[in-house]
Design an enzyme around this catalytic site. Structure first.
Site, mmCIF file in Angstrom:
data_model
loop_
_atom_site.group_PDB
_atom_site.id
_atom_site.type_symbol
_atom_site.label_atom_id
_atom_site.label_comp_id
_atom_site.label_asym_id
_atom_site.label_seq_id
_atom_site.Cartn_x
_atom_site.Cartn_y
_atom_site.Cartn_z
ATOM 1 N N ASP A 82 0.851 -1.191 0.000
ATOM 2 C CA ASP A 82 0.000 0.000 0.000
ATOM 3 C C ASP A 82 0.896 1.254 0.000
ATOM 4 O OD1 ASP A 82 -2.406 1.436 0.250
ATOM 5 O OD2 ASP A 82 -2.317 1.396 2.447
ATOM 6 N N ASP A 104 2.282 5.409 -5.288
ATOM 7 C CA ASP A 104 1.552 6.622 -4.907
ATOM 8 C C ASP A 104 2.399 7.839 -5.260
ATOM 9 O OD1 ASP A 104 0.281 8.753 -3.839
ATOM 10 O OD2 ASP A 104 0.254 8.022 -1.778
ATOM 11 N N GLY A 208 -11.085 3.879 4.640
ATOM 12 C CA GLY A 208 -12.344 3.185 4.929
ATOM 13 C C GLY A 208 -12.878 3.370 6.343
#
Ligand code: 13P
Length: 281
Positions: A82, A104, A208
């Site tokens: 991630d 990212d 989330g």
């Protein structure tokens, strides 16, 4: 079942119109809890760790644990890096066997984002791995510590990133944020709708923890296929330690089991909301 490319899970989710939970893990208890929940609900699963967390969970140690858990699971599990920020870290994750990586470069101008994402696409292709990228800025860093400007994704840039890089999934900034929301999140569904219309690709929702069940469902209806949850699990495991500490006992293994149990509960709750229950078969 076992270890699979993340793309396979996203394509299945696309066909079945549901979301796959990507649960961040920092230790064995979180891994055990997440896999147990997915197996019990017969759901596909994504286990992930963010580059910014690696000082606490070194990649050469957490990666084999995540991969072993995936290989031994009775449901399909993808293992994902991630918020990969450096090519070195992404290369290491791929070499260790991750089936998916995120680049990212969302804090760079779009040209630079495209250039780096393309580079990662080429690196990942050598391993048959999936690539996630990001457009727009989510506002708060993955560890919830650094607050920057929130910039909504520009759907035309989402389209451009997809077309020029061949990336498999793109994370959006639609009013979501990592960590705990200071106020009720108000998501911009127009940005999601337009991005989906222009790309038709699997989209990713970060941040989330704190999103309402109704908003999760609306996002999934709108084309979100990967939903990231981190803080909720970290808090659940910390809560388990607190509950244990409040008891008048000394038994590390009971505490460890309690941590895995609360991580399991959090993952289970989200799998049900995302609609992936029973989709592992
Ligand atoms: P939360 O910590 O808000 O659940 O966000 C997780 C995430 O998006 C990881 O990239």
């Amino acid at each position: 079942m076992a270890l699979v490319p993340m793309k396979d899970l996203l394509l299945d989710a696309e066909r079945g119109d549901y979301g796959v939970g990507a649960f961040s893990v920092a230790n064995m208890e979180m891994i055990l809890g997440a896999v147990r929940a997915a197996e019990e609900l017969r759901s596909p699963l994504i286990l992930q760790v963010a580059q910014i967390r690696l000082p606490y969970s070194p990649l050469p140690i957490i990666a084999p644990m995540m991969l072993a858990a995936a290989k031994n699971a009775s449901v399909p599990v993808a293992v994902h890096l991630d918020h990969g920020k450096t090519l070195d870290c992404i290369a290491e994750a791929l070499e260790l066997g991750f089936t998916s990586v995120m680049i990212d470069a969302s804090d760079r101008p779009i040209e630079e984002n495209v250039r780096l994402t393309k580079q990662v696409r080429e690196m990942a292709d050598r391993y048959g791995a999936t690539v996630e990228a990001e457009v727009g800025q989510i506002g708060v860093s993955e560890d919830g510590k650094k607050e920057g400007e929130r910039i909504y994704s520009d759907p035309f840039e989402v389209k451009r990133l997809k077309e020029e890089t061949g990336v498999d999934a793109i994370a959006l900034s639609i009013g979501n944020a990592h960590g705990l929301y200071k106020e009720e999140p108000r998501l911009n569904f127009e940005v999601l709708k337009k991005s989906r219309e222009l790309t038709g690709m699997p989209l990713v929702l970060h941040g989330g923890t704190g999103i309402s069940d109704a908003d999760f469902k609306k996002c999934i209806q709108g084309g979100i296929r990967k939903v990231n949850v981190a803080t909720g699990t970290f808090m659940a495991v910390e809560q388990a330690a607190r509950e244990y500490a409040a008891e008048d006992r000394r038994d590390y293994f009971r505490m460890s089991a309690h941590m895995a149990e609360l991580a399991y509960e959090n993952v289970k709750k989200h799998i049900r909301i995302f609609g992936s229950e029973g989709k592992a078969e």
